[in-house]
Design an enzyme around this catalytic site. Structure first.
Site, short mmCIF file in Angstrom:
data_model
loop_
_atom_site.label_atom_id
_atom_site.label_comp_id
_atom_site.label_asym_id
_atom_site.label_seq_id
_atom_site.Cartn_x
_atom_site.Cartn_y
_atom_site.Cartn_z
N GLY A 200 12.14 -39.43 3.43
CA GLY A 200 11.83 -40.52 2.52
C GLY A 200 10.43 -41.03 2.69
O GLY A 200 9.56 -40.39 3.30
N LEU B 170 20.34 -30.07 0.28
CA LEU B 170 19.07 -29.36 0.52
C LEU B 170 19.23 -27.85 0.38
O LEU B 170 18.65 -27.07 1.15
CB LEU B 170 18.48 -29.71 1.89
CG LEU B 170 18.10 -31.18 2.11
CD1 LEU B 170 17.41 -31.35 3.46
CD2 LEU B 170 17.21 -31.71 0.99
N GLU C 55 0.82 -1.21 0.00
CA GLU C 55 0.00 0.00 0.00
C GLU C 55 0.86 1.26 0.00
O GLU C 55 0.56 2.23 -0.70
CB GLU C 55 -0.91 0.01 1.24
CG GLU C 55 -1.85 -1.17 1.33
CD GLU C 55 -1.30 -2.29 2.19
OE1 GLU C 55 -2.06 -2.82 3.01
OE2 GLU C 55 -0.11 -2.63 2.03
N SER D 114 18.16 -43.81 -4.92
CA SER D 114 17.04 -43.19 -5.65
C SER D 114 17.49 -42.24 -6.75
O SER D 114 16.68 -41.52 -7.32
CB SER D 114 16.14 -42.43 -4.66
OG SER D 114 16.86 -41.39 -4.04
N SER E 256 4.08 -41.44 7.12
CA SER E 256 3.63 -41.19 8.49
C SER E 256 2.85 -39.88 8.58
O SER E 256 1.84 -39.80 9.29
CB SER E 256 4.82 -41.17 9.45
OG SER E 256 5.66 -40.06 9.21
N ASP F 176 21.09 -40.62 0.61
CA ASP F 176 21.20 -39.63 -0.46
C ASP F 176 22.25 -38.56 -0.16
O ASP F 176 22.75 -37.90 -1.07
CB ASP F 176 19.85 -38.94 -0.71
CG ASP F 176 18.85 -39.85 -1.38
OD1 ASP F 176 19.20 -41.02 -1.67
OD2 ASP F 176 17.71 -39.41 -1.61
N ARG G 172 12.54 -24.83 -3.52
CA ARG G 172 13.26 -24.63 -2.26
C ARG G 172 13.41 -23.14 -1.94
O ARG G 172 13.41 -22.75 -0.77
CB ARG G 172 14.63 -25.30 -2.31
CG ARG G 172 14.57 -26.82 -2.22
CD ARG G 172 15.95 -27.43 -2.38
NE ARG G 172 15.89 -28.89 -2.37
CZ ARG G 172 16.92 -29.68 -2.65
NH1 ARG G 172 18.11 -29.14 -2.96
NH2 ARG G 172 16.80 -30.98 -2.62
N THR H 69 16.81 -40.93 4.15
CA THR H 69 17.13 -40.04 3.03
C THR H 69 18.44 -39.30 3.29
O THR H 69 19.29 -39.17 2.41
CB THR H 69 15.99 -39.05 2.77
OG1 THR H 69 14.81 -39.78 2.43
CG2 THR H 69 16.34 -38.09 1.64
N ARG I 102 21.16 -24.48 -5.05
CA ARG I 102 22.32 -24.14 -5.89
C ARG I 102 22.00 -24.04 -7.38
O ARG I 102 22.73 -23.39 -8.12
CB ARG I 102 23.44 -25.15 -5.67
CG ARG I 102 23.07 -26.58 -6.02
CD ARG I 102 24.08 -27.59 -5.49
NE ARG I 102 23.68 -28.97 -5.76
CZ ARG I 102 22.84 -29.66 -5.01
NH1 ARG I 102 22.30 -29.09 -3.95
NH2 ARG I 102 22.53 -30.90 -5.31
#
Length: 344
Positions: A286, A207, A53, A171, A292, A203, A187, A199, A210
């Site tokens: 994962g 996170l 505003e 994976s 869950s 992996d 992200r 994970t 980049r």
């Protein structure tokens, strides 16, 4: 009414430009119109900077036009002093004749007070124009205040035969390179990203963002028994990282270990994120963690990449429930399917 919707749609488009830059504030756009001509517009560009505003009012060269103008804004103007002065006060001060609002503010510091201030000053205020579009735009903000937790976005890639990883937890790479770049873009748009223990271990993800310009999210890992190797990239202190566990509370540079009780572990985790003003979190795996949260009903949206590859055997992809598909598009060689969770 049709012209009102046109100008509010423009305000919504402006607001969306703030995605990934304004949290924990909402995205807000503003358009000021006199005699069917836009004389000022703006959007909240970055947390701590001027609100939409104020930017729109600053654009108006001839302030004498404001009493005969309409100010369209996607969210109720704030009424409290934060990092900037109240926008409702500025609108009253400038003598704007009419204000049209998309959504009422759910923040308890505002929640109707901005509207009351303007009406008390004699401004004609109208609310709820394109309300559902506004709620979709600020889904993170409204979830945060109305459910007292972050907006929870689930994300995974699965093969055509619905596996999320091989039996050895490997994976890479199920999804296409273009899809992986999109994930880096996502992200930058969320406050935090989260992974589970397996994970993180198999992996070893960074996170970060980049492969896309923008801010890195807060990293979150669930490691209940603190069995992860501290040499993993998640613990490299390069960006803020939270490790939720059952063992200890401890702080290091850019790294915090947070102990929770085993009862209601997930709810306690998301409540802690709420207390930390983390408005949204993307769960990147994962399968156990994702499933869950689905079972507990702790999710709002899911984005699933489905590739043409097949594994034959492996770790099964999560199964969604209580949801509807809201979009299906192509992502390079993959199919991207989005789902919305409904609770009623």
């Amino acid at each position: 009414m049709e012209k009102d919707e046109t100008y509010m749609q423009r305000a919504l488009e402006l607001a969306a430009l703030g995605l990934g830059h304004v949290s924990p504030n909402p995205m807000v756009g503003c358009v000021i119109v006199h005699d069917n001509r836009i004389i000022g517009e703006g959007w909240h560009r970055r947390h701590g900077e001027s609100h939409a505003e104020v930017l729109a009012l600053n654009q108006v060269k001839n302030k004498a036009l404001l009493p005969e103008s309409t100010l369209y804004v996607t969210l109720e103007p704030c009424s409290h002093h934060g990092k900037t002065p109240p926008c409702a006060d500025r609108i009253v001060q400038e003598g704007v004749g009419r204000v049209v609002i998309c959504n009422k503010d759910s923040n308890p510091l505002v929640k109707g007070e901005g509207i009351r201030k303007m009406e008390a000053a004699g401004i004609k205020v109208e609310n709820h124009l394109l309300e559902q579009k506004g709620r979709r735009l600020n889904k993170r903000f409204f979830t945060f205040y109305e459910k007292q937790r972050p907006y929870i976005l689930l994300k995974w890639a699965q093969t055509a035969d619905r596996f999320i990883a091989r039996e050895n937890f490997e994976s890479k790479w199920i999804s296409h390179e273009f899809s992986r770049k999109i994930v880096h873009k996502w992200r930058t748009e969320e406050d935090a990203v989260m992974v589970g223990t397996n994970t993180a271990q198999y992996d070893n993800p960074r996170l970060n963002a980049r492969d896309w310009p923008g801010k890195n999210p807060v990293r979150i890992v669930v490691d209940k028994n603190l069995r992860l190797d501290r040499k993993l990239l998640l613990f490299d202190h390069s960006q803020p990282t939270l490790c939720y566990n059952l063992q200890e509370n401890r702080k290091e540079k850019n790294l915090q270990f947070i102990k929770l009780n085993p009862e209601n572990f997930s709810e306690a985790l998301f409540h802690d994120l709420f207390e930390k003003k983390i408005m949204s979190v993307m769960i990147e795996g994962g399968s156990s963690l994702l499933q869950s949260l689905i079972a507990e009903g702790l999710w709002d949206e899911a984005r699933v990449f489905e590739s043409k590859a097949t594994f034959g055997t492996g770790i099964s992809a999560p199964t969604l429930k209580d949801c509807k598909m809201i979009e299906k598009t192509r992502s390079g060689e993959d199919e991207l399917i989005a789902y919305k969770h409904f609770e009623d």
